[in-house]
Write an enzyme that holds these catalytic residues in place. Structure first.
Site, short mmCIF file in Angstrom:
data_model
loop_
_atom_site.label_atom_id
_atom_site.label_comp_id
_atom_site.label_asym_id
_atom_site.label_seq_id
_atom_site.Cartn_x
_atom_site.Cartn_y
_atom_site.Cartn_z
N ASP A 82 0.84 -1.21 0.00
CA ASP A 82 0.00 0.00 0.00
C ASP A 82 0.88 1.26 0.00
O ASP A 82 1.80 1.38 0.81
CB ASP A 82 -0.89 -0.04 1.25
CG ASP A 82 -2.01 0.98 1.21
OD1 ASP A 82 -2.45 1.35 0.10
OD2 ASP A 82 -2.45 1.42 2.29
N HIS A 180 -7.91 9.74 3.85
CA HIS A 180 -7.50 8.72 4.81
C HIS A 180 -7.93 9.15 6.21
O HIS A 180 -8.00 10.34 6.51
CB HIS A 180 -5.98 8.56 4.80
CG HIS A 180 -5.46 7.89 3.56
ND1 HIS A 180 -4.44 8.41 2.80
CD2 HIS A 180 -5.84 6.75 2.94
CE1 HIS A 180 -4.20 7.60 1.78
NE2 HIS A 180 -5.02 6.59 1.84
N GLY A 181 -8.19 8.18 7.06
CA GLY A 181 -8.60 8.50 8.44
C GLY A 181 -10.11 8.63 8.50
O GLY A 181 -10.81 8.32 7.53
N ASN A 230 -10.20 0.50 -0.20
CA ASN A 230 -9.22 0.32 0.88
C ASN A 230 -9.81 0.70 2.24
O ASN A 230 -10.41 1.78 2.37
CB ASN A 230 -8.02 1.25 0.66
CG ASN A 230 -7.19 0.86 -0.53
OD1 ASN A 230 -7.60 0.05 -1.35
ND2 ASN A 230 -6.01 1.42 -0.63
N VAL A 231 -9.57 -0.15 3.21
CA VAL A 231 -10.01 0.15 4.59
C VAL A 231 -8.86 -0.15 5.54
O VAL A 231 -8.38 -1.28 5.62
CB VAL A 231 -11.24 -0.71 4.98
CG1 VAL A 231 -11.71 -0.34 6.39
CG2 VAL A 231 -12.38 -0.54 3.99
N ALA A 232 -8.41 0.87 6.25
CA ALA A 232 -7.32 0.68 7.21
C ALA A 232 -7.73 1.16 8.60
O ALA A 232 -7.75 0.39 9.57
CB ALA A 232 -6.07 1.43 6.75
N THR A 233 -8.09 2.43 8.71
CA THR A 233 -8.35 3.03 10.03
C THR A 233 -9.41 2.27 10.81
O THR A 233 -9.24 1.98 12.01
CB THR A 233 -8.79 4.51 9.85
OG1 THR A 233 -7.78 5.17 9.09
CG2 THR A 233 -8.97 5.20 11.18
P1 13P Z 1 -8.61 4.57 5.67
O1 13P Z 1 -7.58 4.47 6.72
O2 13P Z 1 -9.30 5.89 5.67
O3 13P Z 1 -9.56 3.43 5.68
O4 13P Z 1 -7.86 4.52 4.27
C1 13P Z 1 -7.22 3.33 3.91
C2 13P Z 1 -6.43 3.49 2.69
O5 13P Z 1 -6.83 4.17 1.77
C3 13P Z 1 -5.16 2.76 2.59
O6 13P Z 1 -4.44 3.11 1.47
#
Ligand code: 13P
Length: 280
Positions: A82, A180-181, A230-233
């Site tokens: 990523d 993001h976030g 994409n999902v991270a936070t």
């Molecule tokens: P979020 O952390 O907002 O879900 O974004 C994830 C992302 O785009 C990783 O590249």
């Protein structure tokens, strides 16, 4: 099943008019929970390793863990870098067996973005891996990487056209007001622009900043051609919430399992939402 490429799962998503989730993985418990949900849903999965995990020395460990689970899985799994920051990092990821790499040239002048994406393509193709590039900027901050909010951030259709004419990557992340976030208030996504970009793009489109985007907006984005989200936070927050609620037990497994349960619930819901557009 051995790991597959991003190109392959995005082609599947296109036939189903659905999107494939890319979840950032930061530890093994998160990997376990994601696989449990995906196994039940029998839906392809992209496991993304981001910059914070890499900075913390976890690239090879997470890759090994993802591969171990993928080998036992009955659905396609992609291991994805990523926001790759350099060709050196791309090489490192390919050496660790990643089957897909993103090169984030969005901060660079347009011509340089093309050039670094081209170099990435050469490295990735030699390793049989896919490439994601980025046009326009994703707002907000992730893993200490942020964009100057004064810089024009929305993807421009003429850039998509010129980029596609210059090189053919496997996926294109587009800035349409996504960040993001966690969003402050409702996300302000430019769906008209997304529709225009999708009309001219020859490669599948990617939506970053998936955390906190309401279901109806996700569905609209998928209907307008988004094929990877994409999902991270939200994954990290779910894990932390879980372990926090169990912390008073003072006992390792109840705490770890509470984190896993929250991640599982979140991921299951996202998979169901992202595959919603699916046609049989
Ligand atoms: P979020 O952390 O907002 O879900 O974004 C994830 C992302 O785009 C990783 O590249």
């Amino acid at each position: 099943m051995s790991l597959t490429t991003l190109k392959e799962v995005l082609a599947y998503a296109e036939t189903k008019k659905a999107a494939i989730p890319a979840f950032n993985i930061d530890n093994m418990e998160i990997v376990q929970s994601i696989f449990k949900a995906a196994e039940e849903e029998q839906y392809p999965l992209i496991l993304a390793v981001g910059q914070a995990a890499i900075k913390d020395g976890r690239m090879a460990l997470l890759a090994a863990s993802a591969r171990t689970f993928a080998e036992k899985s009955s659905f396609p799994v992609v291991l994805h870098l990523d926001h790759g920051q350099s060709l050196e990092q791309v090489r490192m990821a390919l050496d660790c067996g990643f089957t897909s790499v993103m090169i984030d040239g969005s901060k660079l002048p347009f011509e340089e973005n093309i050039r670094i994406s081209e170099e990435t393509l050469k490295l990735a193709r030699a390793a049989g891996a896919s490439v994601e590039a980025e046009l326009g900027c994703i707002l907000g901050t992730e893993d200490d990487i942020s964009h100057d909010d004064n810089k024009p951030f929305l993807v421009r259709t003429e850039d998509v056209k010129a980029f596609n004419e210059a090189i053919t990557v496997d996926a294109l992340a587009v800035g349409i007001g996504n960040a993001h976030g966690i969003y402050k208030g409702l996300p302000n996504l430019d769906f008209e622009r997304l529709a225009e970009v999708n009309d001219i793009s020859v490669v599948p489109l990617v939506l970053h900043g998936g955390s906190g985007i309401p279901a109806d907006m996700i569905q609209r984005a998928i209907s307008l051609g988004i094929r990877k989200i994409n999902v991270a936070t939200e994954v990290r927050l779910a894990y932390v919430k879980g372990i926090t609620t169990a912390i008073s037990t003072g006992d390792f497994y109840p705490i770890a399992n509470a984190g896993k349960a929250e991640v599982y619930n979140l991921v299951k819901g996202k998979i169901q939402l992202f595959k919603n557009g699916m046609v049989d």
